[in-house]
Scaffold this motif. Structure first.
Motif, mmCIF file in Angstrom:
data_model
loop_
_atom_site.group_PDB
_atom_site.id
_atom_site.type_symbol
_atom_site.label_atom_id
_atom_site.label_comp_id
_atom_site.label_asym_id
_atom_site.label_seq_id
_atom_site.Cartn_x
_atom_site.Cartn_y
_atom_site.Cartn_z
ATOM 1 N N ALA A 142 38.703 35.979 27.194
ATOM 2 C CA ALA A 142 37.769 36.560 26.257
ATOM 3 C C ALA A 142 36.435 36.189 26.314
ATOM 4 O O ALA A 142 35.515 36.697 26.186
ATOM 5 C CB ALA A 142 38.099 36.470 24.791
ATOM 6 N N LEU A 143 36.472 34.789 26.744
ATOM 7 C CA LEU A 143 34.923 34.032 26.971
ATOM 8 C C LEU A 143 34.406 34.358 28.331
ATOM 9 O O LEU A 143 33.310 33.938 28.543
ATOM 10 C CB LEU A 143 35.258 32.756 27.035
ATOM 11 N N ALA A 144 35.221 34.751 29.336
ATOM 12 C CA ALA A 144 34.989 34.973 30.684
ATOM 13 C C ALA A 144 33.556 36.082 30.887
ATOM 14 O O ALA A 144 32.739 35.596 31.392
ATOM 15 C CB ALA A 144 35.933 35.734 31.794
ATOM 16 N N PRO A 145 33.519 37.269 30.260
ATOM 17 C CA PRO A 145 32.328 38.071 30.080
ATOM 18 C C PRO A 145 31.018 37.242 29.575
ATOM 19 O O PRO A 145 30.032 37.715 30.095
ATOM 20 C CB PRO A 145 32.764 39.023 29.517
ATOM 21 N N VAL A 146 31.367 36.725 28.562
ATOM 22 C CA VAL A 146 30.184 35.902 27.904
ATOM 23 C C VAL A 146 29.631 34.767 28.956
ATOM 24 O O VAL A 146 28.448 34.726 28.990
ATOM 25 C CB VAL A 146 30.675 35.177 26.570
ATOM 26 N N LEU A 171 25.899 35.043 30.447
ATOM 27 C CA LEU A 171 24.898 33.845 30.668
ATOM 28 C C LEU A 171 24.484 33.418 31.866
ATOM 29 O O LEU A 171 23.522 32.939 32.222
ATOM 30 C CB LEU A 171 25.575 32.658 29.827
ATOM 31 N N LEU A 172 25.233 33.966 33.094
ATOM 32 C CA LEU A 172 24.787 33.368 34.205
ATOM 33 C C LEU A 172 24.199 34.398 34.946
ATOM 34 O O LEU A 172 23.752 34.517 36.313
ATOM 35 C CB LEU A 172 26.081 33.369 35.245
ATOM 36 N N SER A 173 23.715 35.732 34.039
ATOM 37 C CA SER A 173 22.638 36.583 34.630
ATOM 38 C C SER A 173 23.446 37.588 35.688
ATOM 39 O O SER A 173 22.862 38.287 36.622
ATOM 40 C CB SER A 173 21.493 36.088 35.018
ATOM 41 N N VAL A 174 24.757 37.711 35.397
ATOM 42 C CA VAL A 174 25.609 38.846 36.311
ATOM 43 C C VAL A 174 25.257 40.183 35.596
ATOM 44 O O VAL A 174 25.356 40.308 34.552
ATOM 45 C CB VAL A 174 27.173 38.378 36.465
ATOM 46 N N TRP A 227 31.938 43.162 34.275
ATOM 47 C CA TRP A 227 33.124 43.516 33.679
ATOM 48 C C TRP A 227 33.833 43.936 35.021
ATOM 49 O O TRP A 227 35.057 43.535 34.600
ATOM 50 C CB TRP A 227 32.769 45.037 33.288
ATOM 51 N N ARG A 228 33.673 44.122 36.081
ATOM 52 C CA ARG A 228 34.481 44.104 37.227
ATOM 53 C C ARG A 228 35.004 42.698 37.558
ATOM 54 O O ARG A 228 36.178 42.380 37.783
ATOM 55 C CB ARG A 228 33.682 44.643 38.511
ATOM 56 N N ILE A 229 34.287 41.600 37.618
ATOM 57 C CA ILE A 229 34.802 40.360 37.870
ATOM 58 C C ILE A 229 35.704 39.982 36.662
ATOM 59 O O ILE A 229 36.668 39.218 36.665
ATOM 60 C CB ILE A 229 33.726 39.512 37.876
ATOM 61 N N SER A 230 35.102 40.153 35.475
ATOM 62 C CA SER A 230 36.062 39.917 34.276
ATOM 63 C C SER A 230 37.421 40.516 34.298
ATOM 64 O O SER A 230 38.332 39.811 34.259
ATOM 65 C CB SER A 230 35.463 40.257 32.942
ATOM 66 N N LEU A 231 37.786 41.978 34.766
ATOM 67 C CA LEU A 231 38.585 42.514 34.923
ATOM 68 C C LEU A 231 39.686 42.102 36.050
ATOM 69 O O LEU A 231 40.929 41.784 35.866
ATOM 70 C CB LEU A 231 38.589 43.934 35.001
ATOM 71 N N ILE A 232 39.079 41.581 37.158
ATOM 72 C CA ILE A 232 39.805 40.946 38.181
ATOM 73 C C ILE A 232 40.528 39.655 37.802
ATOM 74 O O ILE A 232 41.617 39.458 38.149
ATOM 75 C CB ILE A 232 38.913 40.725 39.520
#
Length: 173
Positions: A63-67, A71-74, A80-85
């Motif tokens: 749950a904290l991955a997208p946060v 914060l890393l300005s992605v 969302w793509r990286i978080s889903l992977i």
């Protein structure tokens, strides 16, 4: 609602997911502590404890991955793509972890857990993983919805395992 569009505060929802998962992990830890020392656990209890804690902690950190990515300005679509992977890989890993631990149990212990139910839950994890990866690799479905659905699967399975741990335990020998 008068034509006004509601704005959803995604960061607070993600932090809410993490808080719910943390509360569930804390409750699970209390259950574990009250169930005696690890050498007193039955193999069925150990299986349930490993999985409920694994799903809880996965939900917290995922749950904290997208946060973190925000914060890393992605950029949002990439976030969302990286978080889903990441979620898909973790969910697939959960299915493999549960399957391997289940197969290590003796036949009588597996019978206590009801094999069709365990295989159904593992299939649910695999399906969720597939859906998460398909969403990440396509522009078809809304990524935030798939991400939240994946988190709900992990939290739902955690709650289910806690309930089973409390109310569906084998009789003491």
């Amino acid at each position: 609602l008068g034509g006004r569009r509601k704005v959803i505060d995604v960061i607070n929802i993600l932090l809410g997911f993490a808080q719910i998962a943390l509360g569930l992990a804390g409750f699970s830890a209390i259950l574990v502590a009250l169930s005696g020392s690890p050498h007193e656990w039955t193999p069925v209890d150990a299986f349930r404890i490993k999985n409920m804690l694994a799903f809880c902690f996965q939900a917290i950190f995922l749950a904290l991955a997208p946060v973190l990515l925000t914060l890393l300005s992605v950029a949002e679509p990439d976030m969302w793509r990286i978080s889903l992977i990441i979620l898909s890989i973790a969910t697939f890993g959960s299915a493999v972890f549960a399957f391997c631990n289940f197969r290590r149990l003796s036949q009588p212990d597996r019978a206590v857990l009801r094999q069709p139910l365990v295989y159904s839950l593992i299939t649910l994890l695999l399906f969720a993983s597939l859906l998460e990866m398909a969403t990440a690799l396509s522009n078809f479905a809304p990524a935030p919805g798939a991400f939240f659905a994946g988190l709900l699967v992990l939290l739902g399975l955690s709650v289910f395992l806690v309930i089973r741990f409390l109310f569906a335990r084998p009789a003491a020998a």
